[in-house]
Enzyme design. Structure first.
Site, short mmCIF file in Angstrom:
data_model
loop_
_atom_site.label_atom_id
_atom_site.label_comp_id
_atom_site.label_asym_id
_atom_site.label_seq_id
_atom_site.Cartn_x
_atom_site.Cartn_y
_atom_site.Cartn_z
N ASP A 195 3.82 0.58 -2.52
CA ASP A 195 4.14 1.55 -3.57
C ASP A 195 4.86 0.91 -4.76
OD1 ASP A 195 3.07 3.65 -1.93
OD2 ASP A 195 4.87 3.40 -0.71
N HIS B 83 -3.21 4.29 -3.77
CA HIS B 83 -2.95 3.77 -5.10
C HIS B 83 -3.13 4.88 -6.13
CE1 HIS B 83 -3.66 -0.72 -3.96
NE2 HIS B 83 -2.81 -0.10 -3.19
P1 IMP Z 1 0.12 1.42 9.38
O1 IMP Z 1 -0.29 0.16 8.69
O2 IMP Z 1 -0.60 2.62 8.87
O3 IMP Z 1 0.05 1.30 10.87
O4 IMP Z 1 1.66 1.65 9.04
C1 IMP Z 1 2.64 0.70 9.39
C2 IMP Z 1 3.77 0.68 8.37
O5 IMP Z 1 3.27 0.20 7.12
C3 IMP Z 1 4.36 2.06 8.07
O6 IMP Z 1 5.75 1.89 7.79
C4 IMP Z 1 3.64 2.52 6.82
O7 IMP Z 1 4.39 3.44 6.07
C5 IMP Z 1 3.48 1.18 6.10
N1 IMP Z 1 2.32 1.15 5.19
C6 IMP Z 1 1.03 0.89 5.51
N2 IMP Z 1 0.26 0.89 4.41
C7 IMP Z 1 1.07 1.18 3.38
C8 IMP Z 1 0.86 1.33 1.96
O8 IMP Z 1 -0.24 1.19 1.41
N3 IMP Z 1 1.97 1.61 1.19
C9 IMP Z 1 3.19 1.76 1.75
N4 IMP Z 1 3.44 1.64 3.05
C10 IMP Z 1 2.38 1.35 3.87
MG MG Z 2 1.04 3.53 -2.17
#
Ligand code: IMP
Ligand code: MG
Length: 344
Positions: free
Chosen positions: A13, A42
């Site tokens: 983010d 995004h």
């Molecule tokens: P996962 O990759 O969906 O399993 O999430 C694992 C961790 O990565 C969590 O804390 C999510 O919030 C974070 N996360 C995964 N993708 C993003 C993203 O695109 N932006 C922000 N946080 C992300």
């Molecule tokens: Mg994001």
């Protein structure tokens, strides 16, 4: 033959969508490639409209850019077609590598019923990690196996290499959080399911690191992290966050969970620079630190303290700050130092 890689410097983010959509409009690249997967969100604001993209490249705002999904990416077919509709990108604009992985409903179900993943790690539960497991086990289906994707299939590596040989510009959009959500270099185990650094992003595309001309590392003017898990150095209490006005973000793009916040952290930034070795830095949401910078598009229009802050950060990190996002309102609310020089 510029090959530009855009990656995040914090925990996601950072505003990668804003930076990449600006580059789409300013540079008019021939190709823009999305890596990563649909846990990313995004946000692109342009001409009074907002898009929340989970799989399409943010360069879609420039109509002449071809949009590609990398072989190392994982897509979900319904999400892809929804975004093609929402962005008006039907008919020869969107291309998917034959080897891009496909997330199926069972991957989503598997993650959502995994308590460790959902409660301890705080996964977005989009099935991305589960699909990655299947990929490693060599049982994941890839794009070429789905008849509904037949008209979109291409060889991304070949397209990119040929485009670079022709002298065209290619932008690679990194995703799934920033440097510190990297599976290898982040705050393990509170990380995502792939390497999110510049090197990882490049390996997903199928292009040699020797061809990279620029790495743009994106830092938001403050640091945020979605959800309660994992460290966040210098974390502020929710009251402090609210008191800083613009810092209180409404929640994760994908999950809607609250974002924790901390001030810009030089130690973290130095480590992100070490891991990515960027040639340029982009600062986003600069108006959250300096409200008078809001909407400005020229260096000369920035308040003196704002310019000094940027010069100090650039000096401390020994990397030029080339792009400064000055408000969430529009992709074009950006100061582009590639076209100006710093100074009083
Ligand atoms: P996962 O990759 O969906 O399993 O999430 C694992 C961790 O990565 C969590 O804390 C999510 O919030 C974070 N996360 C995964 N993708 C993003 C993203 O695109 N932006 C922000 N946080 C992300
Ligand atoms: Mg994001």
């Amino acid at each position: 033959m510029p090959l530009i890689v855009v990656v995040g410097g914090w925990f996601g983010d950072e505003g990668k969508g804003k930076v990449v959509s600006y580059l789409g409009l300013a540079d008019k690249p021939s190709i823009c490639i999305r890596t990563g997967s649909i846990n990313a969100g995004h946000t692109v604001n342009y001409n009074g409209r907002t898009w929340k993209l989970r799989i399409l490249p943010s360069c879609f705002v420039n109509k002449t850019t071809r949009l590609m999904i990398a072989p190392g990416a994982l897509l979900k077919i319904d999400v892809l077609f929804k975004e093609i509709e929402e962005t008006g990108s039907r008919g020869g604009r969107v291309w998917v590598d034959a080897n891009a992985g496909v997330i199926e409903d069972r991957h989503v179900e598997s993650e959502r019923s995994n308590e460790y993943l959902m409660k301890v790690i705080g996964s977005t539960g989009q099935g991305v990690g589960a699909a990655m497991v299947d990929r490693v086990l060599r049982v994941l289906k890839t794009a070429k196996e789905f008849p509904e994707l037949r008209d979109l299939i291409t060889d991304v590596s070949k397209e990119v290499n040929e485009e670079l040989d022709r002298g065209g510009e290619v932008i690679v959009e990194g995703t799934q959080g920033g440097t510190f959500l990297s599976l290898y270099h982040g705050t393990y185990p509170f990380v995502t399911s792939r390497d999110t650094t510049a090197a990882g992003v490049i390996s997903e595309v199928g292009v040699s690191p020797r061809l990279v001309s620029d790495i743009i590392l994106v830092f938001k003017a403050y640091v945020t992290r979605v959800g309660g898990a994992g460290e966040l150095p210098g974390e502020l209490s929710m009251e402090e966050v609210v008191a800083r006005g613009g810092w209180a973000e409404r929640g994760g793009t994908v999950t809607g969970r609250p974002r924790r916040a901390a001030p810009f952290n030089m130690d973290l930034a130095r480590r992100a620079v070490m891991l990515n070795r960027p040639t340029q830095i982009a600062i986003t949401k600069f108006d959250a630190l300096f409200p008078d910078a809001r909407g400005k598009r020229r260096w000369a229009d920035l308040p003196v303290e704002a310019r000094r802050w940027l010069e100090n950060v650039s000096e401390a990190l020994r990397v030029p700050i080339t792009l400064i996002g000055t408000g969430g309102e529009d992709s074009m609310d950006m100061i582009d130092m590639r076209r100006e020089v710093m100074g009083p």
